[in-house]
Design a protein around this motif. Sequence first.
Motif, mmCIF file in Angstrom:
data_model
loop_
_atom_site.group_PDB
_atom_site.id
_atom_site.type_symbol
_atom_site.label_atom_id
_atom_site.label_comp_id
_atom_site.label_asym_id
_atom_site.label_seq_id
_atom_site.Cartn_x
_atom_site.Cartn_y
_atom_site.Cartn_z
ATOM 1 N N VAL A 146 31.568 47.506 44.676
ATOM 2 C CA VAL A 146 33.009 47.312 44.542
ATOM 3 C C VAL A 146 33.484 48.047 43.292
ATOM 4 O O VAL A 146 32.891 47.896 42.217
ATOM 5 C CB VAL A 146 33.350 45.811 44.446
ATOM 6 C CG1 VAL A 146 34.806 45.613 44.044
ATOM 7 C CG2 VAL A 146 33.070 45.118 45.771
ATOM 8 N N VAL A 147 34.530 48.830 43.429
ATOM 9 C CA VAL A 147 35.118 49.550 42.295
ATOM 10 C C VAL A 147 36.438 48.897 41.927
ATOM 11 O O VAL A 147 37.321 48.740 42.779
ATOM 12 C CB VAL A 147 35.317 51.038 42.620
ATOM 13 C CG1 VAL A 147 36.131 51.720 41.520
ATOM 14 C CG2 VAL A 147 33.966 51.735 42.762
ATOM 15 N N GLY A 148 36.567 48.498 40.667
ATOM 16 C CA GLY A 148 37.786 47.896 40.168
ATOM 17 C C GLY A 148 38.476 48.792 39.158
ATOM 18 O O GLY A 148 37.936 49.804 38.707
ATOM 19 N N ASN A 149 39.679 48.397 38.790
ATOM 20 C CA ASN A 149 40.547 49.166 37.900
ATOM 21 C C ASN A 149 40.390 48.670 36.461
ATOM 22 O O ASN A 149 40.483 47.472 36.191
ATOM 23 C CB ASN A 149 41.994 48.996 38.378
ATOM 24 C CG ASN A 149 42.978 49.888 37.670
ATOM 25 O OD1 ASN A 149 42.940 50.051 36.464
ATOM 26 N ND2 ASN A 149 43.908 50.452 38.431
ATOM 27 N N HIS A 150 40.167 49.609 35.536
ATOM 28 C CA HIS A 150 40.013 49.260 34.114
ATOM 29 C C HIS A 150 40.955 50.110 33.253
ATOM 30 O O HIS A 150 40.646 50.384 32.085
ATOM 31 C CB HIS A 150 38.558 49.474 33.698
ATOM 32 C CG HIS A 150 38.143 48.739 32.454
ATOM 33 N ND1 HIS A 150 38.491 47.422 32.201
ATOM 34 C CD2 HIS A 150 37.380 49.135 31.387
ATOM 35 C CE1 HIS A 150 37.975 47.047 31.050
ATOM 36 N NE2 HIS A 150 37.303 48.066 30.527
ATOM 37 N N LEU A 185 40.988 46.404 44.645
ATOM 38 C CA LEU A 185 41.476 45.047 44.860
ATOM 39 C C LEU A 185 41.261 44.162 43.634
ATOM 40 O O LEU A 185 41.657 43.006 43.636
ATOM 41 C CB LEU A 185 40.760 44.416 46.056
ATOM 42 C CG LEU A 185 40.901 45.144 47.393
ATOM 43 C CD1 LEU A 185 40.103 44.419 48.478
ATOM 44 C CD2 LEU A 185 42.367 45.258 47.788
ATOM 45 N N TRP A 186 40.630 44.733 42.586
ATOM 46 C CA TRP A 186 40.263 43.951 41.408
ATOM 47 C C TRP A 186 40.615 44.728 40.144
ATOM 48 O O TRP A 186 40.529 45.948 40.113
ATOM 49 C CB TRP A 186 38.761 43.641 41.421
ATOM 50 C CG TRP A 186 38.297 43.110 42.744
ATOM 51 C CD1 TRP A 186 37.749 43.822 43.768
ATOM 52 C CD2 TRP A 186 38.377 41.763 43.203
ATOM 53 N NE1 TRP A 186 37.473 43.007 44.829
ATOM 54 C CE2 TRP A 186 37.852 41.731 44.513
ATOM 55 C CE3 TRP A 186 38.834 40.564 42.619
ATOM 56 C CZ2 TRP A 186 37.778 40.556 45.251
ATOM 57 C CZ3 TRP A 186 38.755 39.394 43.363
ATOM 58 C CH2 TRP A 186 38.225 39.401 44.663
ATOM 59 N N PHE A 187 40.985 43.973 39.099
ATOM 60 C CA PHE A 187 41.416 44.599 37.844
ATOM 61 C C PHE A 187 40.825 43.841 36.666
ATOM 62 O O PHE A 187 40.739 42.606 36.683
ATOM 63 C CB PHE A 187 42.951 44.581 37.745
ATOM 64 C CG PHE A 187 43.472 45.031 36.409
ATOM 65 C CD1 PHE A 187 43.430 46.376 36.052
ATOM 66 C CD2 PHE A 187 43.986 44.117 35.508
ATOM 67 C CE1 PHE A 187 43.892 46.795 34.809
ATOM 68 C CE2 PHE A 187 44.459 44.527 34.270
ATOM 69 C CZ PHE A 187 44.403 45.869 33.924
ATOM 70 N N ARG A 188 40.421 44.588 35.648
ATOM 71 C CA ARG A 188 39.943 43.977 34.404
ATOM 72 C C ARG A 188 40.648 44.633 33.226
ATOM 73 O O ARG A 188 40.624 45.860 33.079
ATOM 74 C CB ARG A 188 38.428 44.133 34.255
ATOM 75 C CG ARG A 188 37.878 43.622 32.922
ATOM 76 C CD ARG A 188 36.356 43.688 32.896
ATOM 77 N NE ARG A 188 35.769 42.594 33.665
ATOM 78 C CZ ARG A 188 34.491 42.523 34.016
ATOM 79 N NH1 ARG A 188 33.670 43.510 33.696
ATOM 80 N NH2 ARG A 188 34.041 41.483 34.685
#
Length: 279
Positions: A146-150, A185-188
Amino acid sequence: MDMDQLLTRRRALIAGAAVLGTAGATGTARVLTAEPAGSQVRPPAGGPRARAALKSSAHRLPPMTEDGRPRSRPLRPSVRREPLLHVSGRGRTMVLTFDDGPDPRYTPSILKTLREYDVRAMFFVCGKMAAAGKNLLAEMADDGHVVGNHTWTHPLLTELRRPQIRSEIERTCDVIEDAYGARPLWFRAPYGAWNRAVFQIGADLGMEPVAWTVDSLDWTTPGTGTIVRRVEHGAAPGVIVLSHDAGGDRSQTVRALRDYLPQLLDRGYHFTVPRRRYA
């Protein structure tokens, strides 16, 4: 295989890692819903070759149309007041996360180790790094990570104005979609710095906020053994482990992963990725 077919394949992989539901939608709910522990076969004892011989059923796809795309989209997330800190799941379920990459010096070795043990992880990438390493994002997609946004440049978002925050996050969404095959779909938030504007903009762009439970502090380069001990001592059902695959010399992180991953597998831990509920 042409580009359209590649993107369709990657979207299917991403959908498989994102099927079904997150935990509570608003307020202080801070638990991620994970792929069930039983869906990933724990490799047996006997060394890397024996472990690698088993393939998991991690890629569980939602109902598909004839052209290979999901019939529905993830439900739009509500605006949270706190990031998600734990993962729910049966047994000893954990999530490994890597921030700041991809970096061609370290990310390939991390991907190789994860592939060797048939483990999925989350990579929270910076847009500037992702734009220069699109091949590595494609590799993550092909391996089911899964690739999230940073963000684009890893700024302290709480010191930026709303238009600047949106630009940092949205530009990274765009480059992830181009390289990975779907929008994140995911952010940190960098430095774990959140405020209402960050939560609102992240939700507006379709992402859930994710923090961590166990910090390896690998960015301080404390030594491979220290990183291993921090992760192993922090291991527990539901924890999210923070490490880094870029932003400095990450050779200790690479070596530590090779050490603690098989040991935690032998202790009965399952490594998974979160899921999102579809309409």
